[in-house]
Design a protein around this motif. Structure first.
Motif: not given
Lengths: 284, 375
Positions: A193-205
């Protein structure tokens, strides 16, 4: 799952095998060691001049539905550095418009970097978001997140629709805990929904549709700057991996792949440009 | 692609997933002849579910004037135009569904509305169809027409939103057939907004993910009808469950009205979603318009509705609209009274088929006063 998706999964697995076998012919992204200390967030830092640029060809995502056979971005340029503790990649690609306003018919610019969660030279997962049993880790930078951090999260009445008026919201009347049910995905802590600290999301797939944010492992950071029709985006992450997560070591190697979305062309989700694996080689 | 059976179009059709009907299927009936577009349902829904940030423009329930009202703007005429002319006559639909019309690279034929399409929810309100010529106002019935169309999510048997989502963030509950959008899993691709022809999934620009009508599931789980139903002052709605195509129960008021008396029709059945809200069509509107909106059964439905007073069971079912806030699973008509029961057979409500008429003398002897018609 329908037979059509099943067939496509098999096809993707076959392509993954092909990708593993042609390792010798892969493009190579060399990660040079720099004296500056990470984390690296500045796309304009001087040391980037010392890193070799690797051109990466991007292909339309045409394997799964829905798709987009004419993505706006055909290639990007990648550079990478490390300092023994932090790995950083600088990605540059042309984009005539900066897209970071998200409303129903407007989409944001994004870029994603993908690694095999566990690097095995002869058995790479599918570069197309992995496959069942072939897990990949994806770090995704979003222009809208960058905007959240630099200019604050947009509000309806001030930012998105300057002339709009709303009399009162539940969170103005209720205790924070009681207002959560009225906040949709924000109320259930969906990190998209939004970024508080970092503009990068870490994800697994492990294949299409399985991309999942790892709330307890959000260590990637970065910054994107749009100027003169070009995005320059740095994504930085500690070299060491956590339990079950991708990790790197000086002198080591892995594989890396990319995806780009042009928000101005309504690219989102599976409607994107992506690359196959490139070899990632870290200097000592 | 798997084949599924869609009873509303009388044939099998393509759907991206195998057909699996829920144990019970949420359903809603609307009597368009009674709706006055007071929007009490809209406000009840709005204050209950969508008063938050990013939901300002969002109406999970809305009431629009047909033929010129739309929310979002042109939602039905836009997809009908893309779909092209289809043969909607006859019990077996000979045209293509939206799944069967999917362009290359897409799961379904759809379109993403523009942001401003949501800006005018009352567009076309009370506009009637046709010009009024000199002297025509003296004719009854008038040649001009309009009517009100209340709409919620159809909780379709074959939802397009669910089929469109590449992440399987939308699911249909096995226990009641309510279609929900997982707020923890959605990433805001808006494929569901594009795919749903009824445009009943909405994008929230503050949470950056999509949201939709939840069928008031917390109420339904407690045996209660939805907010939009129980607040309807015109008593035009009945919410409950519809039986499977091969399990029609005559003592279920929804089954009786839709399947036995056949006086209520689905909205745009030709899209192929098997929507589970059913409309008693407006009796004064030309069938040529109604057939493309409610399917081939619409003329029969109007004829049946006009004779409802002759069928005690039908009359009894119609009188249960708005009679109780609880969900009526069974009903029976006995000694001129329609009786509604809950799932376990407990009595919920009794409604007389005919109201008793009391005639009082014009002069009140006790108070030595003349009565007027409001005393």
């Amino acid at each position: 799952m329908s037979t059509r998706w099943g067939t496509r999964l098999v096809l993707a697995a076959a392509l993954a095998l092909v990708a593993g076998e042609v390792g010798a012919q892969m493009a190579e992204l060399r990660v040079v060691r720099v004296r500056e200390k990470g984390p690296f967030r500045d796309p304009a830092a001087a040391f980037w001049k010392d890193a070799p640029a690797t051109p990466v060809a991007l292909l339309p995502q045409a394997m799964t539905l829905p798709n987009n056979l004419k993505p706006a971005v055909q290639s990007l340029q990648a550079k990478a550095v490390h300092d023994g503790k932090w790995l950083a990649l600088l990605l540059e690609w042309p984009d005539a418009t900066r897209s970071d306003r998200i409303v129903v018919d407007q989409f944001g610019d994004q870029v994603a970097i993908e690694f095999p969660a566990e690097f095995k030279k002869d058995a790479l997962p599918s570069p197309m978001m992995g496959n069942p049993g072939g897990r990949v880790e994806i770090w995704q930078w979003r222009a809208a997140f960058q905007q959240d951090l630099e200019r604050g999260r947009p509000q309806v009445t001030n930012d998105l629709y300057p002339n709009a008026h709303a009399d009162v919201y539940p969170d103005e009347l209720l205790r924070a805990i009681d207002a959560r049910p009225y906040m949709g995905a924000v109320g259930v802590d969906n990190l998209i929904t939004h970024a508080d600290k970092s503009p990068v999301l870490e994800q697994l797939a492990e294949g299409w549709g399985s991309l999942t944010i790892q709330p307890d492992d959000q260590r990637a950071d970065g910054k994107g700057v749009w100027a003169d029709g070009t995005w320059r985006v740095v994504v930085t992450h500690p070299l060491a991996g956590g339990e079950g997560h991708v990790g790197f070591a000086p002198g080591g190697e892995s594989a890396v792949a990319f995806a780009v979305w042009d928000g101005g062309s309504r690219e989102v989700g599976p409607r994107k440009a992506w690359s196959t694996w490139a070899a990632l080689k870290l200097a000592e | 692609m798997p084949k599924v059976y869609n009873w509303q179009i009388g044939r099998e059709m393509d759907y991206p997933y195998e057909g699996a009907r829920p144990k019970k299927q949420f359903a809603m009936l609307f009597d368009t002849n009674k709706c006055i577009a007071c929007q009490t349902c809209t406000v009840a829904c709005k204050t209950t579910w969508t008063p938050g940030r990013g939901q300002e423009y969002m109406f999970w329930n809305n009431v629009e004037t047909k033929p010129y009202g739309y929310y979002p703007l042109g939602w039905d005429v836009k997809i009908l135009e893309q779909h092209g002319v289809q043969d909607v006559g006859g019990p077996v639909y000979k045209g293509k569904t939206l799944f069967e019309s999917a362009p290359s690279g897409e799961r379904i034929l759809g379109y993403l509305p523009e942001d401003l399409d949501y800006a005018h929810p009352n567009v076309g309100e009370d506009d009637s169809f046709g010009d009024m010529q000199q002297g025509e106002l003296l004719q009854i019935p008038h040649m001009q027409w309009m009517y009100y169309l209340p709409r919620i999510c159809n909780h379709c048997t074959y939802p397009a939103c669910l089929a469109s989502c590449p992440r399987m963030s939308i699911y249909k509950r096995e226990e009641d057939g309510i279609v929900l959008l997982d707020q923890t899993r959605c990433r805001g691709y808006r494929e569901c907004v594009k795919g749903c022809p009824y445009k009943k999934t909405f994008f929230n620009p503050i949470t950056r993910v999509s949201e939709k009508c939840i069928g008031c599931y917390p109420a339904v789980e407690g045996g209660r009808q939805t907010q939009c139903t129980i607040t309807c002052i015109g008593k035009i709605r009945l919410q409950g469950f519809i039986g499977k195509p091969d399990e029609i129960r005559e003592d279920n008021p929804i089954d009786y009205i839709v399947r036995v008396a056949k006086i209520a029709c689905p909205l745009y059945p030709q899209f192929g979603l098997e929507p589970n809200t059913y409309y008693i069509p407006p009796v004064h509107v030309p069938p040529r318009y109604l057939v493309q909106m409610f399917g081939a059964g619409v003329e029969r439905a109007i004829a049946g509705y006009r004779k409802a007073a002759d069928d005690e069971k039908l009359l009894g079912a119609l009188l249960l609209f708005g009679a109780t806030p609880m969900i009526i699973h069974h009903y029976k008509v006995e000694a001129g009274v329609s009786i509604g029961f809950d799932e376990k057979g407990g009595e919920l409500v009794r409604v007389p088929l005919r109201e008793a008429i009391h005639v009082r003398a014009a002069f009140d002897e006790q108070h030595q006063a003349y009565r007027t018609n409001i005393t």
